[in-house]
Design an enzyme around this catalytic site. Sequence first.
Site, PDB file in Angstrom:
ATOM      1  N   HIS A 190      -5.133 -23.874  -9.336  1.00 50.95           N
ATOM      2  CA  HIS A 190      -4.824 -25.341  -9.954  1.00 50.95           C
ATOM      3  C   HIS A 190      -3.084 -24.912  -9.837  1.00 50.95           C
ATOM      4  O   HIS A 190      -2.723 -23.887 -10.309  1.00 50.95           O
ATOM      5  CB  HIS A 190      -5.153 -25.300 -11.415  1.00 50.95           C
ATOM      6  CG  HIS A 190      -5.071 -26.959 -11.844  1.00 50.95           C
ATOM      7  ND1 HIS A 190      -5.764 -27.409 -12.405  1.00 50.95           N
ATOM      8  CD2 HIS A 190      -3.801 -27.523 -12.195  1.00 50.95           C
ATOM      9  CE1 HIS A 190      -5.508 -28.670 -12.510  1.00 50.95           C
ATOM     10  NE2 HIS A 190      -4.096 -28.717 -12.468  1.00 50.95           N
TER      11      HIS A 190
ATOM     12  N   ASN B  94       3.980 -18.576 -10.066  1.00 55.42           N
ATOM     13  CA  ASN B  94       3.315 -17.573  -9.274  1.00 55.42           C
ATOM     14  C   ASN B  94       2.694 -18.406  -8.275  1.00 55.42           C
ATOM     15  O   ASN B  94       1.861 -19.001  -8.858  1.00 55.42           O
ATOM     16  CB  ASN B  94       2.536 -16.450  -9.843  1.00 55.42           C
ATOM     17  CG  ASN B  94       3.389 -15.533 -10.716  1.00 55.42           C
ATOM     18  OD1 ASN B  94       4.521 -15.165 -10.517  1.00 55.42           O
ATOM     19  ND2 ASN B  94       2.551 -14.978 -11.602  1.00 55.42           N
TER      20      ASN B  94
ATOM     21  N   HIS C  53      -6.877 -30.349  -9.012  1.00 56.01           N
ATOM     22  CA  HIS C  53      -7.281 -28.791  -8.750  1.00 56.01           C
ATOM     23  C   HIS C  53      -6.619 -28.134  -7.794  1.00 56.01           C
ATOM     24  O   HIS C  53      -6.219 -26.877  -7.887  1.00 56.01           O
ATOM     25  CB  HIS C  53      -8.647 -28.857  -8.421  1.00 56.01           C
ATOM     26  CG  HIS C  53      -9.371 -27.319  -8.156  1.00 56.01           C
ATOM     27  ND1 HIS C  53      -9.248 -26.529  -9.244  1.00 56.01           N
ATOM     28  CD2 HIS C  53      -9.698 -26.787  -7.131  1.00 56.01           C
ATOM     29  CE1 HIS C  53      -9.843 -25.290  -8.557  1.00 56.01           C
ATOM     30  NE2 HIS C  53      -9.934 -25.452  -7.347  1.00 56.01           N
TER      31      HIS C  53
ATOM     32  N   HIS D  33       0.142 -24.795 -11.341  1.00 60.82           N
ATOM     33  CA  HIS D  33       0.488 -24.454 -12.684  1.00 60.82           C
ATOM     34  C   HIS D  33       1.872 -23.294 -12.658  1.00 60.82           C
ATOM     35  O   HIS D  33       2.082 -22.458 -11.691  1.00 60.82           O
ATOM     36  CB  HIS D  33      -0.305 -24.142 -13.555  1.00 60.82           C
ATOM     37  CG  HIS D  33      -0.945 -22.560 -13.310  1.00 60.82           C
ATOM     38  ND1 HIS D  33      -1.660 -22.267 -12.185  1.00 60.82           N
ATOM     39  CD2 HIS D  33      -0.848 -21.504 -14.120  1.00 60.82           C
ATOM     40  CE1 HIS D  33      -1.920 -20.900 -12.197  1.00 60.82           C
ATOM     41  NE2 HIS D  33      -1.226 -20.481 -13.464  1.00 60.82           N
TER      42      HIS D  33
END
Length: 385
Positions: A195, A184, A144, A197
């Site tokens: 999370h 970002n 997470h 990504h």
Amino acid sequence: MSQITKRTYKLSDGRDIIYFDDADTALPPERGDDLREPAVRPPTATMRQDVLTGEWISIAAARQNRVVLPPSHLDPLAPASPDNPSEIPGLYDVAVFENKSPSFGPDLAGPAAPEGLEDLARVGLGRSRQSVGRCEVVCFSPEHTGSLAGLSLSRMRTVVEAWADRTAALSALPGVEQVFPFENRGEAIGVTLHHPHGQIYAYPYITPRTAQLVRTIENYGGSLFEDILNFEQKSERVLFQGEHWTAFVPFAARWPLEVHMLPHRHVPDLAATTEEERDEFARLYGQLLRGVDALYSTPTPYISAWHQAPVHAHRDDVRLMLQLTSPRREENKLKYLAGSEAAMGAFIADIPPETAAGRLREAIEKREAAATTEITSRGQEATLP
């Protein structure tokens, strides 16, 4: 990379999900099914042309309802559990899936789709087209929290492989003119999920930034990127130089923190890189990100953007380039795009690029030295009786 395995499945609503397993993965080859009830996907958004600039704006109203900073137990990018029916059915190393609420797609054609670049280049009042294309989410880890900077070298290499693979796949889709992988990072940038990504956009047009670059190349000549590389490699703004890549703070940096990474040979996109180039990039990029985070006592927000050549044009002139930018100009100060930058596009830099390069180079060196000391210390402890 032969040891990195790709596995493709479908989510319950028909969206693609692609798993990329690390070369040293501990996961079994099987992947579970998405047990959620099938949901209706939102319709493809509509693009409207800004007649003042000729640029196209995607009106993607479905994005207004996306999840914003959910608690960890409802993380939509974590492996699914009985209490959290997330986007990813089970444990993974790196996972890529079609965005549930995309800015472009899921349609790739239709009666209102663009009729090619000539159609999009025409300027007129009230012009609109379907926002055909595709948007994908790239999950760097099942955890997470964390970041790309904290990934193992093996996992970083898997992420690079996923970017290259998806660049090739999305470039082959009908109606796609440019593919853009990016990350970002940080709430100051505007992220809506903690999370770790990134995303990949497959646009139905050549983006305004790239269109401006093409005009510059037409004015300067086709040797632009080769000349930039030679010019920057002789400067004090170089952060590091490998066999295949050089990272530097550009001569006319707009942002307080801005780094460009260029490959030493001309390649139009990630799909055209060799395994050796991907291997070295994975190692050097990890060093860069760790140095960026070592600048201050808290993680630095940034946008990491892969600038790639258009799919069908200018591939011999536009070179692949990574650009990492951050608005952070001091520990507790951000650069905001106010009047001159936001309204006129005329940037005013707060920090001389040479000063920024010196700070970042020092942070990278200190961080890597500390990591080497830590590894050596652990090795000595392991040999103690």
